[in-house]
Design an enzyme around this catalytic site. Structure first.
Site, PDB file in Angstrom:
ATOM      1  N   ASP A 262       2.274   6.721  -0.090  1.00 15.44           N
ATOM      2  CA  ASP A 262       1.687   5.694  -0.913  1.00 15.44           C
ATOM      3  C   ASP A 262       0.159   5.846  -0.818  1.00 15.44           C
ATOM      4  O   ASP A 262      -0.367   6.647  -0.045  1.00 15.44           O
ATOM      5  CB  ASP A 262       2.166   4.306  -0.455  1.00 15.44           C
ATOM      6  CG  ASP A 262       2.025   3.276  -1.556  1.00 15.44           C
ATOM      7  OD1 ASP A 262       2.731   2.247  -1.509  1.00 15.44           O
ATOM      8  OD2 ASP A 262       1.225   3.503  -2.486  1.00 15.44           O
TER       9      ASP A 262
HETATM   10  C1  GLC Z   1       0.079   1.346  -4.821  1.00 11.44           C
HETATM   11  C2  GLC Z   1       1.512   0.931  -4.623  1.00 11.44           C
HETATM   12  C3  GLC Z   1       2.519   1.932  -5.103  1.00 11.44           C
HETATM   13  C4  GLC Z   1       1.939   2.700  -6.264  1.00 11.44           C
HETATM   14  C5  GLC Z   1       0.775   3.520  -5.736  1.00 11.44           C
HETATM   15  C6  GLC Z   1       0.087   4.345  -6.828  1.00 11.44           C
HETATM   16  O1  GLC Z   1      -0.705   0.927  -3.741  1.00 11.44           O
HETATM   17  O2  GLC Z   1       1.893   0.531  -3.325  1.00 11.44           O
HETATM   18  O3  GLC Z   1       3.703   1.215  -5.455  1.00 11.44           O
HETATM   19  O4  GLC Z   1       2.931   3.563  -6.814  1.00 11.44           O
HETATM   20  O5  GLC Z   1      -0.187   2.707  -5.084  1.00 11.44           O
HETATM   21  O6  GLC Z   1      -0.555   3.499  -7.722  1.00 11.44           O
END
Ligand code: GLC
Length: 739
Positions: A262
């Site tokens: 993430d």
């Molecule tokens: C965010 C979220 C995740 C998302 C990622 C990319 O912090 O936790 O669900 O896909 O970053 O945007």
């Protein structure tokens, strides 16, 4: 490209080029063809690694994707195309209801169709991978990301996980399928206190029994990527948790796709306190099996030194890079780096009749009728309607993660009513602001919320006066109230789960003039409605219903569509009850059956144990009767099947959908077992007066759980089988399982 060609390609890469394939950077690094000095400095990444980057985060739009891909390939020695990955969770330009709403449709086939359409729209815009589905089980309404999940039940989330992955990925055909990245692995939905990014800590048994199955269902459905969660699991951050990533995901489940973190999760290992610095963080993540580093400089700057000192092996690096190359190959990018990106196709699909009608149907099946006193709904023709509230004419119906949603397409409740009601029968006003204060909400990247502010006391007084006048004029007052978009979704945890105070105070000033009242709710989580429900006749949970929300709401309020939504997450009686969920354990002192005096049982002094609205609950305009529950046998043996049959009759003059739910209880286990667990369901349409026999097959598989010695098996003993229209309203039949 054949796999051996991929291996050959891998062998031609320098170490830096290999590392580059494991880096993902955001769009600001690519907005111009020149080096983006600012973002490079801010991230601290070595500038020449930017050109070697393997994938791009959240950049879409055919023109832009084509430009960036062309520039990259022109300046790339190895000509390996970029991967474009984005958060396309519940729609691209056409936005469907948030997943917590979609789950309430209990219609996996419909949700699969929504994702198929989304994939087509997003492919035309140049997307290759979507960071979806989010399948986290969530039982805590304080957590803002409830809105992204299909709810509290392990089995139902697993059913939707499969449907959502299949909808996005199809058969990987370029132009109509996206690689699906299931998230957030694992158990991100159980943060202590419901506080965003907080500690997750639970037994391995609970993790395996209740939280892991939906991710496994997505893997079994073939999802191409898995995203590591921000949180700890067993006090080790998921992103550095080799047991979770290697032992469970890859060895036990056989996942051979790409593991991506993430956002910035590798660098956050330092804040977690398991890595002293970025270098240690990079080592931990690589050792745990993480392939792509989303938006940090850890892999870019640290993998080479780690290789040179022998801390990580070239073999490990090559394995990660080969998985990324295989994904690009599976998407057909080596044959066509633009993979269907087409400005013309993008325009052609935008707002197509098919997408709008599907969005309208999905919204209609996702709305949940929570209360309908005095038969306030459906609205009777000829009645004068006053629509009042901050959501009356708001286009903010897409929810927080509709990153690419076309807000201009959103149909407001007001405009939907104006299409069907004579002007003399319909009036509307905002009435009050959304919130008392917008402080602390912060911002969320792309989101530009158009809040209609009432800046002065005079404006507020005038709006209230207008609202009271409309209430006096109308036969029915419809209040359109709810949470601000930024009050749910990522970083949207709340401790107060009631409607914003300014809204309830306003309603109390207008309600005395309302002859009949309907409350429409726009929110991303279960709210506490205990007080407000006694002040209105009807309550329709609208969630964030997406592009066609206004039309769907009008369809249900007028009776054009009979509500069929059923809750997939319990609505608490009070915030202090949370987490509250239907499949809980009985405890040694169950309040209703314990032999102890009432005080000394598992209960609160100031609140019932039960939620206000339970899992599986929802009203319709028709009534139904469940009867004659029969089992083909009262003894189940390995390899055999018990047929459970029930009669369901539509006892009204209105056709409608019933969600027949089947739960099982294991009365005695080697470990405690939930008081009931959803094991199957049927959504069926019944004509007025129609009676139908519904049959379910019960097998040993549905009795299995993680036993005391952590074997996944069924144990002999007595069981209860429940079938009904909600988790706490079922007929029961007993059976036993014997070897
Ligand atoms: C965010 C979220 C995740 C998302 C990622 C990319 O912090 O936790 O669900 O896909 O970053 O945007």
């Amino acid at each position: 490209m054949e796999e051996k060609q991929l291996v050959n390609l891998l062998e031609t890469l320098t170490v830096e080029e290999k590392i580059g394939q494991l880096i993902q950077l955001s769009g600001d690094f690519f907005n111009t063809d020149a080096m983006a000095v600012g973002p490079v400095q801010k991230l601290g990444i070595d500038p020449h690694m930017v050109q070697l980057t393997g994938s791009v985060l959240n950049v879409l739009g055919a023109d832009q994707v084509i430009r960036i891909q062309q520039h990259h390939l022109e300046h790339s020695r190895h000509k390996i195309p970029l991967l474009f990955m984005a958060d396309i969770v519940y729609g691209y330009k056409t936005v469907f209801p948030i997943p917590l709403a979609l789950g309430c449709s209990w219609n996996p086939g419909l949700v699969k169709a929504c994702n198929e359409l989304t994939a087509k729209e997003a492919c035309a815009a140049g997307a290759h991978v979507t960071f979806a589905p989010m399948v986290d089980v969530v039982r805590d309404a304080r957590w803002g990301r409830c809105m992204e999940s299909t709810g509290e039940d392990t089995y139902l989330n697993s059913v939707f996980a499969k449907a959502m992955v299949e909808g996005f990925q199809g058969d990987f055909t370029p132009g109509s399928s996206l690689a699906s990245c299931v998230k957030h692995y694992a158990a991100y939905g159980a943060p202590e206190g419901g506080r965003e990014y907080n500690t997750v800590d639970m037994s391995e048994r609970r993790l395996r029994e209740e939280y892991l199955p939906p991710y496994k269902a997505a893997v079994e459905a073939g999802c191409a990527l898995v995203m590591t969660a921000f949180n700890t699991v067993d006090e080790i951050p998921a992103t550095a948790n080799g047991w979770l990533m290697d032992e469970v995901l890859r060895r036990e489940w056989g996942f051979d796709g790409v593991l991506i973190t993430d956002y910035a999760a590798i660098a956050e290992l330092v804040a977690h306190g398991v890595a002293e610095d970025d270098k240690a963080a990079a080592r931990l993540a690589m050792e745990a099996g993480v392939d792509i580093d989303m938006k940090t400089a850890c892999y870019a700057n640290q993998l080479q030194p780690l290789l040179e000192e022998g801390t990580i092996s070239l073999k490990k690096l090559d394995e990660a890079v080969l998985r990324v190359l295989k994904l690009k190959n599976k998407l057909g990018l080596f044959e066509d780096p633009f993979r269907g990106a087409s400005p013309a196709r993008e325009q052609e699909l935008k707002g197509s009749a098919d997408s709008l009608s599907l969005s309208r149907q999905a919204a209609a099946e996702s709305l949940v009728l929570l209360q309908n006193l005095n038969s306030a709904l459906p609205l009777q023709p000829g009645k004068k309607i006053a629509l009042i509230g901050p959501y009356a004419d708001s286009k903010e119906l897409n929810g927080l993660w509709a990153v690419y949603g076309d807000k201009d397409q959103v149909v407001t409740v007001k405009s939907a009513f104006q299409e069907i009601l004579e002007p003399q029968l319909f009036k509307s006003t905002q009435g009050c602001e959304m919130l008392d204060s917008y402080e602390g909400l912060g911002s969320f990247g792309y989101l530009t919320q158009a809040d209609k502010r009432l800046e002065t006391d005079e404006q507020r007084a005038a709006e209230l006066e207008q609202a009271v006048a409309l209430a006096k004029w109308a036969d029915v007052v419809i209040f359109a109230m709810g949470e601000h978009t930024l009050q749910s979704g990522e970083a949207g945890s709340r401790t107060d789960l009631s409607l914003p105070g300014i809204q309830t105070a306003f309603m109390e000033q207008v309600l005395p003039w309302a002859k009949e009242s309907v409350l429409l709710l726009f929110n991303g989580r279960p709210l506490v409605l205990t007080d407000i429900k006694d002040k209105v006749d009807a309550i329709l949970e609208c969630w964030f219903p997406g592009t066609e929300g206004g039309h769907a709401i009008a369809d249900l309020l007028t009776g054009a569509v009979n509500p069929s939504g059923r809750l997939t997450m319990s609505f608490p009686y009070a915030a202090g009850q949370v987490p509250v969920y239907y499949n809980s354990f009985n405890t040694g002192r169950p309040s209703k059956t314990s032999t102890h005096s009432l005080r000394f049982t598992s209960r609160y002094l100031d609140c019932p144990n039960e939620p206000l609205y339970p899992f599986g609950y929802g009203l319709s305009y028709h009534t139904a009767e469940y009867s004659h529950l029969r089992l083909s046998s009262t003894v189940l043996r390995p390899g055999e099947v018990i047929e459970a049959e029930i009669e369901v009759q539509n006892t009204s003059g209105t056709s409608g959908d019933e969600v027949v739910q089947l739960y099982i209880r294991d009365l005695v286990g080697s470990v405690v077992r939930p008081v009931k667990e959803l094991r199957d369901f049927r959504k069926l349409h019944l004509q007025a007066g129609e009676q139908r026999k519904i049959s379910f097959s019960i097998t040993e598989e549905q009795l299995k759980f993680h036993t005391k010695d952590m074997k996944y098996a069924a144990e002999e003993g007595n069981f209860e089988l429940y079938i009904g229209n909600q988790s706490d309203n079922c007929l029961m039949a007993a059976f036993s399982f014997e070897r």
